[in-house]
Write a protein that holds these residues in place. Structure first.
Motif, PDB file in Angstrom:
ATOM      1  N   GLY A 185       1.583 -26.271  26.012  1.00  0.00           N
ATOM      2  CA  GLY A 185       0.792 -25.124  25.597  1.00  0.00           C
ATOM      3  C   GLY A 185       1.493 -24.264  24.567  1.00  0.00           C
ATOM      4  N   VAL A 186       2.821 -24.182  24.664  1.00  0.00           N
ATOM      5  CA  VAL A 186       3.589 -23.358  23.725  1.00  0.00           C
ATOM      6  C   VAL A 186       3.489 -23.904  22.301  1.00  0.00           C
ATOM      7  CG1 VAL A 186       5.918 -22.598  23.096  1.00  0.00           C
ATOM      8  CG2 VAL A 186       5.181 -22.521  25.484  1.00  0.00           C
ATOM      9  N   ILE A 187       3.552 -25.235  22.170  1.00  0.00           N
ATOM     10  CA  ILE A 187       3.503 -25.832  20.820  1.00  0.00           C
ATOM     11  C   ILE A 187       2.086 -26.232  20.423  1.00  0.00           C
ATOM     12  CG2 ILE A 187       5.886 -26.634  20.930  1.00  0.00           C
ATOM     13  CD1 ILE A 187       4.818 -29.443  21.563  1.00  0.00           C
ATOM     14  N   GLY A 188       1.143 -26.094  21.350  1.00  0.00           N
ATOM     15  CA  GLY A 188      -0.243 -26.463  21.061  1.00  0.00           C
ATOM     16  C   GLY A 188      -1.156 -25.264  20.980  1.00  0.00           C
ATOM     17  N   GLY A 189      -1.765 -24.911  22.112  1.00  0.00           N
ATOM     18  CA  GLY A 189      -2.765 -23.851  22.131  1.00  0.00           C
ATOM     19  C   GLY A 189      -2.245 -22.465  21.834  1.00  0.00           C
ATOM     20  N   ALA A 190      -0.962 -22.196  22.159  1.00  0.00           N
ATOM     21  CA  ALA A 190      -0.437 -20.838  21.968  1.00  0.00           C
ATOM     22  C   ALA A 190      -0.475 -20.407  20.519  1.00  0.00           C
ATOM     23  CB  ALA A 190       0.997 -20.756  22.502  1.00  0.00           C
ATOM     24  N   ILE A 191      -0.027 -21.275  19.646  1.00  0.00           N
ATOM     25  CA  ILE A 191       0.098 -20.891  18.239  1.00  0.00           C
ATOM     26  C   ILE A 191      -1.105 -21.311  17.401  1.00  0.00           C
ATOM     27  CG2 ILE A 191       2.617 -20.951  18.344  1.00  0.00           C
ATOM     28  CD1 ILE A 191       2.499 -23.661  16.891  1.00  0.00           C
ATOM     29  N   ALA A 192      -1.994 -22.105  17.965  1.00  0.00           N
ATOM     30  CA  ALA A 192      -3.089 -22.661  17.164  1.00  0.00           C
ATOM     31  C   ALA A 192      -3.945 -21.593  16.474  1.00  0.00           C
ATOM     32  CB  ALA A 192      -3.957 -23.576  18.019  1.00  0.00           C
ATOM     33  N   PRO A 193      -4.444 -20.546  17.180  1.00  0.00           N
ATOM     34  CA  PRO A 193      -5.256 -19.550  16.470  1.00  0.00           C
ATOM     35  C   PRO A 193      -4.495 -18.859  15.338  1.00  0.00           C
ATOM     36  CG  PRO A 193      -5.537 -19.331  18.841  1.00  0.00           C
ATOM     37  CD  PRO A 193      -4.389 -20.271  18.634  1.00  0.00           C
ATOM     38  N   LEU A 249       1.461  -6.963  28.672  1.00  0.00           N
ATOM     39  CA  LEU A 249       2.042  -7.200  29.993  1.00  0.00           C
ATOM     40  C   LEU A 249       1.040  -7.881  30.932  1.00  0.00           C
ATOM     41  CD1 LEU A 249       4.020  -3.862  30.534  1.00  0.00           C
ATOM     42  CD2 LEU A 249       4.959  -6.130  29.996  1.00  0.00           C
ATOM     43  N   LEU A 250      -0.216  -7.453  30.869  1.00  0.00           N
ATOM     44  CA  LEU A 250      -1.239  -8.080  31.706  1.00  0.00           C
ATOM     45  C   LEU A 250      -1.511  -9.507  31.251  1.00  0.00           C
ATOM     46  CD1 LEU A 250      -3.731  -5.097  32.132  1.00  0.00           C
ATOM     47  CD2 LEU A 250      -2.212  -6.070  33.868  1.00  0.00           C
ATOM     48  N   ARG A 251      -1.481  -9.725  29.944  1.00  0.00           N
ATOM     49  CA  ARG A 251      -1.648 -11.084  29.426  1.00  0.00           C
ATOM     50  C   ARG A 251      -0.475 -11.965  29.868  1.00  0.00           C
ATOM     51  NH1 ARG A 251      -5.104 -15.012  28.273  1.00  0.00           N
ATOM     52  NH2 ARG A 251      -4.543 -16.219  26.429  1.00  0.00           N
ATOM     53  N   LEU A 252       0.711 -11.369  29.940  1.00  0.00           N
ATOM     54  CA  LEU A 252       1.897 -12.073  30.421  1.00  0.00           C
ATOM     55  C   LEU A 252       1.699 -12.512  31.878  1.00  0.00           C
ATOM     56  CD1 LEU A 252       4.905 -12.701  29.469  1.00  0.00           C
ATOM     57  CD2 LEU A 252       5.536 -10.667  30.745  1.00  0.00           C
ATOM     58  N   ALA A 253       1.183 -11.605  32.701  1.00  0.00           N
ATOM     59  CA  ALA A 253       0.930 -11.928  34.107  1.00  0.00           C
ATOM     60  C   ALA A 253      -0.109 -13.039  34.234  1.00  0.00           C
ATOM     61  CB  ALA A 253       0.462 -10.679  34.853  1.00  0.00           C
ATOM     62  N   GLN A 254      -1.165 -12.955  33.419  1.00  0.00           N
ATOM     63  CA  GLN A 254      -2.169 -14.023  33.403  1.00  0.00           C
ATOM     64  C   GLN A 254      -1.519 -15.368  33.106  1.00  0.00           C
ATOM     65  OE1 GLN A 254      -5.116 -12.958  30.446  1.00  0.00           O
ATOM     66  NE2 GLN A 254      -6.680 -12.677  32.006  1.00  0.00           N
ATOM     67  N   GLY A 255      -0.676 -15.383  32.069  1.00  0.00           N
ATOM     68  CA  GLY A 255      -0.041 -16.626  31.650  1.00  0.00           C
ATOM     69  C   GLY A 255       0.853 -17.210  32.725  1.00  0.00           C
ATOM     70  N   ILE A 256       1.604 -16.369  33.422  1.00  0.00           N
ATOM     71  CA  ILE A 256       2.473 -16.850  34.500  1.00  0.00           C
ATOM     72  C   ILE A 256       1.643 -17.482  35.616  1.00  0.00           C
ATOM     73  CG2 ILE A 256       4.058 -16.109  36.325  1.00  0.00           C
ATOM     74  CD1 ILE A 256       5.127 -14.004  34.341  1.00  0.00           C
ATOM     75  N   THR A 291      -1.311 -11.459  21.070  1.00  0.00           N
ATOM     76  CA  THR A 291      -1.415 -11.237  22.515  1.00  0.00           C
ATOM     77  C   THR A 291      -2.052 -12.447  23.192  1.00  0.00           C
ATOM     78  OG1 THR A 291      -3.612 -10.162  22.459  1.00  0.00           O
ATOM     79  CG2 THR A 291      -1.690  -8.767  22.150  1.00  0.00           C
ATOM     80  N   PHE A 292      -2.959 -13.109  22.489  1.00  0.00           N
ATOM     81  CA  PHE A 292      -3.544 -14.358  22.979  1.00  0.00           C
ATOM     82  C   PHE A 292      -2.433 -15.380  23.199  1.00  0.00           C
ATOM     83  CE2 PHE A 292      -5.238 -18.591  22.019  1.00  0.00           C
ATOM     84  CZ  PHE A 292      -6.349 -18.656  22.845  1.00  0.00           C
ATOM     85  N   ALA A 293      -1.501 -15.474  22.246  1.00  0.00           N
ATOM     86  CA  ALA A 293      -0.402 -16.436  22.331  1.00  0.00           C
ATOM     87  C   ALA A 293       0.562 -16.111  23.459  1.00  0.00           C
ATOM     88  CB  ALA A 293       0.355 -16.479  21.002  1.00  0.00           C
ATOM     89  N   VAL A 294       0.720 -14.822  23.775  1.00  0.00           N
ATOM     90  CA  VAL A 294       1.632 -14.421  24.856  1.00  0.00           C
ATOM     91  C   VAL A 294       1.260 -15.110  26.168  1.00  0.00           C
ATOM     92  CG1 VAL A 294       2.242 -12.477  26.371  1.00  0.00           C
ATOM     93  CG2 VAL A 294       2.372 -12.217  23.897  1.00  0.00           C
ATOM     94  N   GLY A 295      -0.030 -15.268  26.415  1.00  0.00           N
ATOM     95  CA  GLY A 295      -0.477 -15.938  27.632  1.00  0.00           C
ATOM     96  C   GLY A 295       0.029 -17.361  27.711  1.00  0.00           C
ATOM     97  N   TYR A 296       0.078 -18.040  26.574  1.00  0.00           N
ATOM     98  CA  TYR A 296       0.616 -19.400  26.541  1.00  0.00           C
ATOM     99  C   TYR A 296       2.136 -19.397  26.678  1.00  0.00           C
ATOM    100  CZ  TYR A 296      -3.646 -21.873  25.094  1.00  0.00           C
ATOM    101  OH  TYR A 296      -4.887 -22.449  25.058  1.00  0.00           O
ATOM    102  N   LEU A 297       2.784 -18.479  25.979  1.00  0.00           N
ATOM    103  CA  LEU A 297       4.240 -18.436  26.000  1.00  0.00           C
ATOM    104  C   LEU A 297       4.784 -18.113  27.386  1.00  0.00           C
ATOM    105  CD1 LEU A 297       4.804 -16.552  22.610  1.00  0.00           C
ATOM    106  CD2 LEU A 297       5.071 -19.001  23.050  1.00  0.00           C
ATOM    107  N   ALA A 298       3.979 -17.397  28.190  1.00  0.00           N
ATOM    108  CA  ALA A 298       4.400 -17.055  29.554  1.00  0.00           C
ATOM    109  C   ALA A 298       4.191 -18.210  30.529  1.00  0.00           C
ATOM    110  CB  ALA A 298       3.626 -15.831  30.045  1.00  0.00           C
ATOM    111  N   ARG A 299       3.400 -19.189  30.146  1.00  0.00           N
ATOM    112  CA  ARG A 299       3.062 -20.259  31.079  1.00  0.00           C
ATOM    113  C   ARG A 299       4.273 -21.050  31.576  1.00  0.00           C
ATOM    114  NH1 ARG A 299      -2.743 -22.847  29.109  1.00  0.00           N
ATOM    115  NH2 ARG A 299      -3.919 -20.892  29.198  1.00  0.00           N
ATOM    116  N   PRO A 300       5.267 -21.359  30.715  1.00  0.00           N
ATOM    117  CA  PRO A 300       6.433 -22.081  31.246  1.00  0.00           C
ATOM    118  C   PRO A 300       7.145 -21.335  32.366  1.00  0.00           C
ATOM    119  CG  PRO A 300       6.398 -22.230  28.856  1.00  0.00           C
ATOM    120  CD  PRO A 300       5.329 -21.255  29.248  1.00  0.00           C
ATOM    121  N   ILE A 301       7.108 -19.995  32.333  1.00  0.00           N
ATOM    122  CA  ILE A 301       7.711 -19.220  33.424  1.00  0.00           C
ATOM    123  C   ILE A 301       6.974 -19.530  34.725  1.00  0.00           C
ATOM    124  CG2 ILE A 301       8.209 -16.895  34.294  1.00  0.00           C
ATOM    125  CD1 ILE A 301       8.231 -15.932  31.387  1.00  0.00           C
TER     126      ILE A 301
END
Length: 445
Positions: A386-394, A130-137, A69-79
């Protein structure tokens, strides 16, 4: 690498550009909220969410699900980068930044009010995602605009310093978040903290949202965007133009972020797990170390940005990237003795290295793009990296440690991330202020 333009003594004595200080505060406030949210979510995903949102019976599986779920925030950022980056270059910086601030803040407050798995079952982790997704966007559109807000009101020849306002957000947010969490963890029992204490940190973000909105609503549009409007040069399809006309700039800017992102995840997320589970330290020990490291960053980040206004930006950034690759093995050797003091010193040094990449990063990224494509280009670079860096790092840290049982692969991972950053710096360009100066001079004429 050539030396960037240096301000003349006469220029150095000039007054602050109109609106620059207010824009600096507005930029700092927004990104502080962003990283306050980031920090409390980071700590909660490591220490709280596996127990209350993902009680699967296997502690390791629960941790991986929580980090997902932490990674979802990063994955949503490109949107968010695509949506808000496009709008930022078409309708302006200010209006977009008000929207992103609201989106991030509301999502964070709702996480604090979300019932856990024991109350509403599987709906709890679904709503959390879903809330993490909104944060990421929201975050995907926030960073690029916050950087432009402070840098376009400031002196173009001192962009390293002025752009650093947005970069101070992570340590400021970390300081506030970990301070709140440390107080809660120290004053509440484990049961009370897991039951309701952690929620206080999320709900408190409402204060930052209100403060940030009051400042941003009073701001004018940036001088650079006003000049673009006056010339009728705003792009019709900024995202398309970035990909078709500025591919090298996009790749250079994105790759430059990977090393700092991975390094930051190590010292603010994975270290919390490693120190508590493998070294036997308390949560308070870890939070205190991150708190002290973040306090140093409040000074080091703007100092590093200002330094690169005088010394080549890419050179300073690159030296810190090399230093990171060398330092990580030393850090793990330092903490093998399970000393709280050595952990604290180790985290402070690690976050200092991050500061000397992160301080000049905002200026470096925005300088890769022409003024009319800055919001879209910077946002895309920030979010894609962020998708290839911080999103997957943890997730990668956890998986590598579980597979090997030691830190060697983690050190190797950081070395690779540092090399990726150096490649991004090699592909990039030094500051070029001529087009921006032309726009502003023509607009004044």
């Amino acid at each position: 690498m050539t030396t960037p333009h240096q301000a003349t003594p006469a220029a150095a004595k000039k007054k602050l550009p109109p609106g620059a200080l207010k824009a600096y505060i507005a930029s700092l406030t927004g990104t502080s909220l962003e990283y306050y949210d980031f920090a409390i979510y980071s700590v909660a995903s490591a220490l709280v969410f596996p127990k209350i949102f993902f009680p699967v019976g296997d502690e390791f599986v629960g941790l991986l699900l929580s980090f997902s779920t932490f990674a979802v925030g990063y994955l949503a950022r490109p949107i968010g980068g695509i949506l808000f980056g496009r709008l930022g270059d078409k309708i302006g910086r200010k209006h977009v930044l008000v929207t992103t601030l609201l989106l991030i803040g509301i999502a964070t407050v709702l996480i604090g009010a979300l019932p856990d798995y024991a109350v509403i079952g599987i709906a709890a982790p679904i709503i959390l995602v879903l809330l993490r997704l909104a944060q990421g966007i929201g975050v995907g559109g926030e960073w690029g605009g916050a950087v432009l807000l402070s840098s376009e009101f400031g002196d173009a020849h001192k962009r390293g310093f002025w752009s650093s306002a947005a970069q101070i957000g992570p340590p400021a947010g970390n300081l506030m978040a970990n301070g709140v969490l440390a107080v809660l963890a120290a004053t509440l029992s484990t049961e009370a903290f897991l039951s309701w204490g952690w929620r206080v940190a999320f709900l408190a973000s409402a204060v930052l949202v209100v403060f940030g909105l009051l400042i941003r609503l009073k701001l004018d549009e940036t001088p650079v965007f006003k000049a673009i409007l006056a010339h009728g040069e705003q792009p019709k399809a900024p995202i398309k133009e970035v990909f078709t006309k500025e591919p090298r700039a996009l790749v250079a800017a994105a790759l430059s972020r990977v090393g700092p992102d991975v390094l930051y995840s190590l010292f603010t997320v994975f270290v919390a797990v490693y120190a508590t589970r493998e070294l036997g330290m308390t949560t308070s020990n870890v939070l205190a170390a991150i708190l002290i490291g973040s306090a140093f960053q409040l000074v080091l980040i703007p100092a590093a940005g200002a330094l690169t206004d005088r010394i080549n930006r890419r050179l300073v950034y690159g030296i810190a990237a090399v230093g990171t690759a060398v330092y990580i093995p030393l850090f793990f050797l330092m903490v093998e003795g399970k000393s709280v003091l050595m952990l604290t010193v180790g985290v402070v040094i690690g976050l200092a290295l991050h500061a000397f990449m992160y301080g000049p990063q905002a200026a470096y990224i925005t300088e890769q793009f022409p003024p009319r494509l800055r919001y879209a280009g910077s946002s895309l670079a920030y979010t894609l990296a962020g998708v290839i860096g911080g999103a997957i790092a943890p997730l990668v840290f956890t998986a590598l440690y579980a597979a090997s049982g030691n830190w060697y692969l983690i050190a190797g991972y950081l070395a690779v991330a540092s090399i990726v950053t150096i490649i991004g710096l090699a592909l990039g360009r030094d500051p070029q202020t001529q087009e921006e100066e032309r726009l502003l001079q023509d607009a004044r004429a």
